[in-house]
Design a protein around this motif. Structure first.
Motif, PDB file in Angstrom:
ATOM      1  N   VAL A 337       0.850  -1.182   0.000  1.00 34.82           N
ATOM      2  CA  VAL A 337       0.000   0.000   0.000  1.00 34.82           C
ATOM      3  C   VAL A 337       0.887   1.234   0.000  1.00 34.82           C
ATOM      4  O   VAL A 337       1.763   1.389   0.856  1.00 34.82           O
ATOM      5  N   SER A 338       0.657   2.078  -1.001  1.00 37.24           N
ATOM      6  CA  SER A 338       1.484   3.278  -1.092  1.00 37.24           C
ATOM      7  C   SER A 338       1.114   4.242   0.022  1.00 37.24           C
ATOM      8  O   SER A 338      -0.063   4.352   0.421  1.00 37.24           O
ATOM      9  N   PRO A 339       2.035   4.953   0.543  1.00 38.66           N
ATOM     10  CA  PRO A 339       1.727   5.902   1.632  1.00 38.66           C
ATOM     11  C   PRO A 339       0.879   7.059   1.120  1.00 38.66           C
ATOM     12  O   PRO A 339       0.998   7.508  -0.021  1.00 38.66           O
ATOM     13  N   GLY A 340      -0.024   7.563   1.984  1.00 35.35           N
ATOM     14  CA  GLY A 340      -0.904   8.668   1.629  1.00 35.35           C
ATOM     15  C   GLY A 340      -0.161   9.999   1.531  1.00 35.35           C
ATOM     16  O   GLY A 340       0.826  10.235   2.227  1.00 35.35           O
ATOM     17  N   GLN A 341      -0.677  10.868   0.625  1.00 36.15           N
ATOM     18  CA  GLN A 341      -0.103  12.197   0.432  1.00 36.15           C
ATOM     19  C   GLN A 341      -1.212  13.246   0.486  1.00 36.15           C
ATOM     20  O   GLN A 341      -2.344  13.000   0.041  1.00 36.15           O
ATOM     21  N   ALA A 342      -0.885  14.363   1.025  1.00 33.84           N
ATOM     22  CA  ALA A 342      -1.855  15.461   1.130  1.00 33.84           C
ATOM     23  C   ALA A 342      -2.011  16.154  -0.219  1.00 33.84           C
ATOM     24  O   ALA A 342      -1.015  16.468  -0.887  1.00 33.84           O
ATOM     25  N   VAL A 343      -3.290  16.371  -0.660  1.00 36.86           N
ATOM     26  CA  VAL A 343      -3.600  17.037  -1.924  1.00 36.86           C
ATOM     27  C   VAL A 343      -4.202  18.407  -1.603  1.00 36.86           C
ATOM     28  O   VAL A 343      -5.177  18.509  -0.827  1.00 36.86           O
ATOM     29  N   ARG A 344      -3.644  19.405  -2.177  1.00 40.28           N
ATOM     30  CA  ARG A 344      -4.110  20.767  -1.923  1.00 40.28           C
ATOM     31  C   ARG A 344      -4.862  21.315  -3.143  1.00 40.28           C
ATOM     32  O   ARG A 344      -4.700  20.834  -4.253  1.00 40.28           O
ATOM     33  N   GLY A 345      -5.694  22.392  -2.918  1.00 36.23           N
ATOM     34  CA  GLY A 345      -6.455  23.031  -3.993  1.00 36.23           C
ATOM     35  C   GLY A 345      -7.807  22.429  -4.248  1.00 36.23           C
ATOM     36  O   GLY A 345      -8.516  22.859  -5.167  1.00 36.23           O
ATOM     37  N   VAL A 346      -8.248  21.431  -3.500  1.00 37.43           N
ATOM     38  CA  VAL A 346      -9.549  20.808  -3.679  1.00 37.43           C
ATOM     39  C   VAL A 346     -10.530  21.456  -2.688  1.00 37.43           C
ATOM     40  O   VAL A 346     -10.213  21.569  -1.494  1.00 37.43           O
TER      41      VAL A 346
END
Length: 382
Positions: A337-346
């Motif tokens: 499982v790939s590690p989670g990343q924070a997505v900005r601009g949503v």
């Protein structure tokens, strides 16, 4: 079902002589028989005996070499057989009257020798140890210059002999078997890594013995072993070559080099007879002890039990580790499982609210209409 008798072979010395007479090296003979050169060295030294197909091939090759040697050797000229000259016949003289012969005195009947008593393996081993161990310790001291190392090497060699006692008991030279094992253990390069090797032992008290021992220790191990076997023990050149696993010319070269090195530092020992006497004196002047035969046998049996238990424990641990691995290993591939990343601009998610009147009307209209599409159009003429 009985086994066919084994093919007869010549003695180990004769095998080596036949090979050297045919100008064959051990590697060449090994290639023709289909074995390794180390196996040929063991056959020529008498340590092992070939069996099966290898024995038949080896015996056939030796027979061929012997026939070639017989053909090459000049045949002796037959001696002329002379007929004896004819002697003139003479009249037989009258025989004298027979005189009464004195009666021989009755001889005592020979007493039958007692039959030899069969020894048990332990008794035979103890007899071999008591006969050869003290001399082997003194000889090994000439190789190492260390008293405890010489004693330990001989004990380890006899322990190995006790583990392989059926083979050693049938050997043509049991003392040579033990001597070769002791020398190999004493001259092993791993001895330098032991803590005992870092602490030097006191040298001999006599200055002459000290100088001779230092001269021996400066020789290369192979030259030193050859010199001790030939000039110290008294073996001939082929036996020395077989025990050191070298050819006869190479052994002779090592012996000459070793004698030159000793004579260069000690000119008085240039004579081989004097060198032999000095080596015997050097080994006899040291107080070297050997353990009792039962102690050596028990030590070897204890060491064999420890090795057996260690091998069993290692095998059990290996089996357990393998079973645990098979039990817990996955049966299919699971991608990580790939590690989670924070997505900005949503934009943030907003919860839905109540519908307006227009939205309610639109929803009702959509529900009332036909979901399968428009009705079928009927064609008409224009």
């Amino acid at each position: 079902m009985t086994r066919s008798p084994a093919t007869p072979l010549p003695p180990p010395k004769a095998r080596r002589r036949l090979r050297e007479t045919a100008a064959l090296t051990q590697t060449q003979l090994a290639d023709r028989v289909g074995v390794t050169p180390a196996t040929v060295r063991a056959w020529e030294s008498g340590r092992t005996t070939p069996r099966g197909r290898k024995r038949e091939a080896y015996a056939k090759l030796l027979k061929t070499l012997a026939e070639e040697e017989t053909v090459q050797a000049p045949e002796p000229e037959p001696e002329s057989k002379l007929e004896p000259e004819a002697k003139p016949q003479t009249r037989p003289e009258p025989e004298p009257e027979a005189k009464p012969q004195p009666q021989p005195e009755p001889q005592p009947q020979p007493v039958a020798a007692p039959e030899p008593v069969a020894l048990t393996p332990a008794q035979a081993f103890d007899a071999l140890y008591a006969f050869s161990a003290p001399a082997l310790v003194r000889q090994t001291f000439l190789l190492t210059g260390r008293r405890e190392q010489a004693r330990e090497s001989v004990e380890r060699a006899f322990q190995a002999a006790w583990e392989h006692w059926p083979e050693v008991a049938r050997d043509r030279d049991p003392v040579g078997w033990v001597r070769a094992t002791a020398y190999e253990y004493a001259l092993s390069p791993w001895q330098r890594l032991r803590p005992r090797h870092r602490h030097p032992e006191p040298p001999p008290a006599d200055p002459g013995d000290r100088t001779l021992l230092n001269t021996l220790l400066r020789l290369p191990p192979r030259h030193r072993r050859t010199l001790v076997l030939y000039d110290g023990v008294g073996l001939d050149l082929p036996e020395t070559a077989a025990e050191t696993e070298a050819s006869t010319p190479a052994t002779a070269n090592r012996l000459l080099r070793a004698r030159e090195a000793v004579a260069g530092r000690l000119p008085a020992l240039a004579d081989p007879q004097v060198l032999h006497r000095r080596l015997a004196e050097l080994a006899s002047n040291e107080r070297l002890r050997a353990a009792e035969p039962p102690t050596v046998r028990r030590g070897g049996e204890r060491r064999a039990r420890l090795r057996t238990r260690a091998a069993i424990a290692f095998t059990v641990a290996l089996i357990g580790t393998t079973a645990l691995t098979v039990r817990t290993a996955p049966t299919h591939y699971e991608p990580p499982v790939s590690p989670g990343q924070a997505v900005r601009g949503v934009p943030q998610r907003v919860a839905p609210g109540a519908l307006s009147d227009e939205e309610l009307e639109l929803r009702q209209k959509l529900r009332d209409q036909v979901q399968d599409g428009p009705e079928r159009l009927s064609p008409r003429l224009e």
